[in-house]
Design a protein around this motif. Structure first.
Motif, PDB file in Angstrom:
ATOM      1  N   CYS A 210      37.014  31.991  37.362  1.00 43.23           N
ATOM      2  CA  CYS A 210      36.290  32.646  36.278  1.00 43.23           C
ATOM      3  C   CYS A 210      34.922  32.023  36.193  1.00 43.23           C
ATOM      4  O   CYS A 210      34.706  30.909  36.669  1.00 43.23           O
ATOM      5  CB  CYS A 210      37.044  32.480  34.952  1.00 43.23           C
ATOM      6  SG  CYS A 210      37.073  30.798  34.339  1.00 43.23           S
TER       7      CYS A 210
ATOM      8  N   TYR B 179      40.788  37.163  28.816  1.00 34.55           N
ATOM      9  CA  TYR B 179      40.069  37.302  30.072  1.00 34.55           C
ATOM     10  C   TYR B 179      40.983  37.903  31.105  1.00 34.55           C
ATOM     11  O   TYR B 179      42.156  37.594  31.144  1.00 34.55           O
ATOM     12  CB  TYR B 179      39.561  35.934  30.549  1.00 34.55           C
ATOM     13  CG  TYR B 179      38.702  36.044  31.772  1.00 34.55           C
ATOM     14  CD1 TYR B 179      39.111  35.517  32.980  1.00 34.55           C
ATOM     15  CD2 TYR B 179      37.489  36.710  31.726  1.00 34.55           C
ATOM     16  CE1 TYR B 179      38.337  35.644  34.099  1.00 34.55           C
ATOM     17  CE2 TYR B 179      36.712  36.843  32.843  1.00 34.55           C
ATOM     18  CZ  TYR B 179      37.137  36.312  34.024  1.00 34.55           C
ATOM     19  OH  TYR B 179      36.379  36.437  35.134  1.00 34.55           O
ATOM     20  N   GLN B 180      40.428  38.734  31.934  1.00 29.29           N
ATOM     21  CA  GLN B 180      41.193  39.341  33.025  1.00 29.29           C
ATOM     22  C   GLN B 180      40.434  39.102  34.317  1.00 29.29           C
ATOM     23  O   GLN B 180      39.241  39.384  34.388  1.00 29.29           O
ATOM     24  CB  GLN B 180      41.331  40.839  32.769  1.00 29.29           C
ATOM     25  CG  GLN B 180      41.839  41.635  33.936  1.00 29.29           C
ATOM     26  CD  GLN B 180      43.311  41.846  33.843  1.00 29.29           C
ATOM     27  OE1 GLN B 180      43.825  42.077  32.754  1.00 29.29           O
ATOM     28  NE2 GLN B 180      44.000  41.746  34.948  1.00 29.29           N
TER      29      GLN B 180
ATOM     30  N   THR C 244      47.028  37.911  41.578  1.00 27.22           N
ATOM     31  CA  THR C 244      46.483  39.237  41.276  1.00 27.22           C
ATOM     32  C   THR C 244      46.830  39.623  39.857  1.00 27.22           C
ATOM     33  O   THR C 244      47.923  39.381  39.384  1.00 27.22           O
ATOM     34  CB  THR C 244      47.085  40.262  42.239  1.00 27.22           C
ATOM     35  OG1 THR C 244      46.876  39.801  43.556  1.00 27.22           O
ATOM     36  CG2 THR C 244      46.431  41.602  42.060  1.00 27.22           C
TER      37      THR C 244
ATOM     38  N   LYS D 232      39.201  39.941  37.845  1.00 28.89           N
ATOM     39  CA  LYS D 232      39.073  41.152  38.656  1.00 28.89           C
ATOM     40  C   LYS D 232      39.509  40.848  40.077  1.00 28.89           C
ATOM     41  O   LYS D 232      39.232  39.788  40.615  1.00 28.89           O
ATOM     42  CB  LYS D 232      37.624  41.632  38.643  1.00 28.89           C
ATOM     43  CG  LYS D 232      37.194  42.160  37.291  1.00 28.89           C
ATOM     44  CD  LYS D 232      35.905  42.948  37.435  1.00 28.89           C
ATOM     45  CE  LYS D 232      34.688  42.071  37.166  1.00 28.89           C
ATOM     46  NZ  LYS D 232      34.564  41.698  35.761  1.00 28.89           N
ATOM     47  N   THR D 233      40.169  41.807  40.688  1.00 29.25           N
ATOM     48  CA  THR D 233      40.732  41.555  42.005  1.00 29.25           C
ATOM     49  C   THR D 233      39.659  41.276  43.036  1.00 29.25           C
ATOM     50  O   THR D 233      39.817  40.403  43.895  1.00 29.25           O
ATOM     51  CB  THR D 233      41.575  42.753  42.452  1.00 29.25           C
ATOM     52  OG1 THR D 233      42.416  43.120  41.374  1.00 29.25           O
ATOM     53  CG2 THR D 233      42.405  42.387  43.647  1.00 29.25           C
ATOM     54  N   LYS D 234      38.524  41.964  42.962  1.00 34.63           N
ATOM     55  CA  LYS D 234      37.533  41.703  44.005  1.00 34.63           C
ATOM     56  C   LYS D 234      36.921  40.319  43.836  1.00 34.63           C
ATOM     57  O   LYS D 234      36.604  39.639  44.815  1.00 34.63           O
ATOM     58  CB  LYS D 234      36.467  42.789  44.028  1.00 34.63           C
ATOM     59  CG  LYS D 234      35.535  42.846  42.852  1.00 34.63           C
ATOM     60  CD  LYS D 234      34.464  43.895  43.175  1.00 34.63           C
ATOM     61  CE  LYS D 234      33.569  44.217  42.002  1.00 34.63           C
ATOM     62  NZ  LYS D 234      32.959  43.129  41.310  1.00 34.63           N
ATOM     63  N   ASP D 235      36.815  39.861  42.578  1.00 33.20           N
ATOM     64  CA  ASP D 235      36.365  38.479  42.374  1.00 33.20           C
ATOM     65  C   ASP D 235      37.352  37.512  42.987  1.00 33.20           C
ATOM     66  O   ASP D 235      36.975  36.519  43.604  1.00 33.20           O
ATOM     67  CB  ASP D 235      36.258  38.172  40.877  1.00 33.20           C
ATOM     68  CG  ASP D 235      35.027  38.794  40.279  1.00 33.20           C
ATOM     69  OD1 ASP D 235      34.919  38.777  39.043  1.00 33.20           O
ATOM     70  OD2 ASP D 235      34.187  39.281  41.053  1.00 33.20           O
TER      71      ASP D 235
ATOM     72  N   SER E 216      45.738  37.491  33.789  1.00 35.32           N
ATOM     73  CA  SER E 216      45.053  37.683  32.517  1.00 35.32           C
ATOM     74  C   SER E 216      45.520  36.617  31.547  1.00 35.32           C
ATOM     75  O   SER E 216      46.656  36.152  31.610  1.00 35.32           O
ATOM     76  CB  SER E 216      45.354  39.059  31.942  1.00 35.32           C
ATOM     77  OG  SER E 216      46.651  39.081  31.411  1.00 35.32           O
TER      78      SER E 216
END
Lengths: 185, 429
Positions: free
Chosen positions: B290, B160-161, B223, B163-166, B226
């Motif tokens: 997440c 899983y990565q 940031t 996302k920065t905007k999340d 992952s």
């Protein structure tokens, strides 16, 4: 006149009675509580002194300590008596707490029960024990008592105020059992 | 695999280490500057120091400190020989460490921001009991060492990565932390508001580190987060905007998994996943934000399939619990299949903790005075890693039964390996 604490479920063990700590534990607890009460009294006294002098100095703007002494009321000293009253109330409760405390060495596990206001009953398997420590403070030494601290991966549990011979047996037995049955964390 | 890997640490190392000492000396001399007057002759109490003497002293000091560290660095030497990682350094204070690599838990490469600019990094080897850090190796050296120690093949699977905007949206919505930082800032500004003097704004300086740690630092550290499953079965998290860091979790060391959900994340159903491992003081972060389905997938990977079914259907608290705590509706627990799960909810957070029963260290029943009046008690399952899983406010009878069940299950499900010592991690060698 001591009201014993009767252990009820969930603090009882079916099939076994928990061993009580030696009777002189009560005296050690009382001494320790007395010292604590003295400390609290000193703290309260210092706090009261500071608060009243600050109030006096800001309100009257006079810097003559004679006036301040006259201003203080002798009745304020009664506040210092409150911790002593608390201690008198606790005198019997300390013995009642002693009747509730206990430990028991089961076949595979150790049971500990402590508490007065906040009571707790812990079971710890020998296989999880990682460290057994025996220590003793000055008051305890005078009454020939020690504290056994048992550590598992989740932290330590202290069995306070045990007879030294019992503590030695406990430590040897626990370390031997722990070594035999040790489980990976 | 036959000839040992060895070498010296990177030449940047002595400069980095002497920097702190030089700054300290600089601050000391600056504080004492009133004692000396350089160049011109000052007042009577000052010692007159001509300019050339001052320069000479400064050069000697700086040169002396740097050369001490350079000498220590020149004698530094690491070697990886078979199963032993040895490190030797120092001139005056000698350091000799030899670590047996049989109990390696994880090998991580940490890259500080400035180090990334120069091209150096730190290698951290975590074993059961100790951690060994080799500071400032080149990236190639570190990678070779890591490959040799782990003997891994590079088939990693990224799970899983974030996302920065999340991440940004989640941090903004984390209202508990934001309100707390605003309160701290308000405390800092209070003297200015009361007195009107601009200089009193300096009290803000005291609060800045804490506020920073709560808000901006989390953005910079989280940031690029992952989670990767490495070839040998452990789970590695990579994170950091400037200082890239890693942390590895092995599923055999996991004591419990927690999912937190602050109030405002409920609409998006995001959770924060924390993992408690034996030996750590507090649970470590697995994923900062997440979706809940991904969190369940993590639980599936880390604890197995039976744990996932555990995340639903709690046994609720009895009716008397209403008088014990206002949050009684959120309390619940579930014990079967070898896992003990508990639900706790406060106004701002909703917390689920899953723990494999075999790793329970001790079980305790606690009862406060208010609970005693209502006939309730709380059962705690103490786990390693700084967590204890509570089943709060149950009736007396239910707590006794639950505690007995927990204890018996913990012995049944324990991974009994007689003859092994606690802390041995089977690395598959």
């Amino acid at each position: 006149m001591v009201h014993d604490i009767q252990p009820e479920p969930p603090f009882t063990l079916s099939g076994a009675e928990l061993t009580r700590h030696p009777e002189r534990t009560v005296r050690v607890s009382r001494i320790a509580t007395a010292l604590g009460v003295l400390g609290v009294t000193a703290l309260l006294g210092a706090l009261g002194f500071m608060v009243t002098s600050t109030v006096y100095l800001t309100v009257t703007k006079s810097r003559d300590w004679h006036d301040m002494l006259d201003w203080w009321d002798a009745g304020m000293a009664l506040i210092a008596v409150l911790p002593a009253a608390f201690y008198a109330w606790r005198w019997n409760r300390i013995k009642a707490a002693w009747t509730f405390r206990g430990y028991h060495l089961g076949a595979e596990e150790l049971y500990l029960r402590t508490g007065l206001l906040h009571r707790s009953f812990t079971v710890l398997a020998y296989a999880r024990i990682q460290e057994v420590n025996v220590s003793s403070g000055p008051i305890q030494r005078r009454y020939r008592l020690v504290t056994v601290t048992i550590s598992s991966a989740a932290g330590s549990d202290a069995v306070e105020n045990v007879d030294p011979q019992t503590a030695r047996d406990l430590r040897d037995r626990l370390t031997e059992l722990a070594r035999e049955r040790r489980l990976p964390v | 695999m036959t000839e040992p890997l060895q070498g010296r640490l990177h030449p940047v190392t002595p400069l980095r280490r002497s920097w702190a000492v030089l700054v300290g000396i600089g601050i000391l001399t600056y504080n004492q500057r009133d004692l000396f007057s350089v160049g011109t002759s000052g007042t009577k109490e000052q010692i007159d120091v001509p300019v050339w003497a001052a320069c000479a002293i400064v050069t000697v000091l700086v040169g002396g400190v740097v050369s001490l560290f350079v000498a220590a660095w020149w004698h530094s030497h690491y070697s990886l020989d078979g199963d032993t990682l040895g490190y030797r350094s120092g001139l005056l204070f000698k350091v000799r460490r030899h670590c047996d690599l049989d109990h390696v838990q994880s090998v991580d490469i940490v890259r500080p921001f400035l180090g990334r600019l120069i091209g150096v990094c730190t290698l951290r080897v975590v074993m059961s009991g100790t951690t060994m850090t080799l500071s400032y190796l080149t990236l190639n050296q570190a990678r070779t060492l890591k490959a040799r120690i782990l003997a891994e093949d590079t088939s990693d699977e990224k799970l899983y990565q974030v996302k920065t905007k999340d991440l940004v949206l989640a941090l903004l919505l984390d209202i508990g932390t934001n309100v707390w930082s605003l309160v701290l800032v308000a405390f800092g500004i209070l003297p200015y508001v009361l007195s009107g003097e601009l200089l009193t704004l300096s009290t803000l300086i005291a609060f800045v580190p804490k506020v920073w740690r709560l808000t901006g630092k989390r953005l910079f550290v989280y940031t690029g987060w992952s989670v990767t499953r490495t070839a040998e079965g452990s789970y590695r998290t990579d994170y950091g905007m400037f200082d890239t860091q890693q942390y590895t979790y092995r599923d055999s060391r996991i004591a419990s998994i927690e999912t937190h959900q602050p109030l405002l994340w409920r609409r998006l159903d995001w959770v924060e996943v924390k993992v408690a491992v034996a030996g750590a003081a507090a649970p470590g972060l697995l994923v900062p934000v997440c979706p809940r389905s991904v969190a369940e997938k993590m639980v599936l990977h880390l604890l197995g399939a039976e744990a996932v079914s555990h995340l639903h259907e709690p046994v609720p608290a009895p009716a008397e619990a209403r008088k014990a705590t206002p949050f009684y509706k959120a309390l619940g627990y579930r014990l079967d299949n070898g896992f003990f799960t508990s639900w706790r909810g406060f106004f701002l957070r909703n917390v689920t903790t899953v723990a494999p029963v075999g790793r329970i260290q001790s079980v305790s029943i606690d009862q406060g005075p208010w609970q005693r009046k209502l006939g309730l008690a709380s059962v705690y399952a103490h786990m390693a890693g700084g967590n204890s899983v509570p089943a709060a406010h149950r009736t007396n009878v239910e707590s006794a039964d639950l505690a007995t069940c927990l204890y018996e299950h913990s012995m049944d499900y324990a991974e009994a390996k007689p003859g092994h010592q606690a802390g041995l991690v089977n690395t598959g060698r």
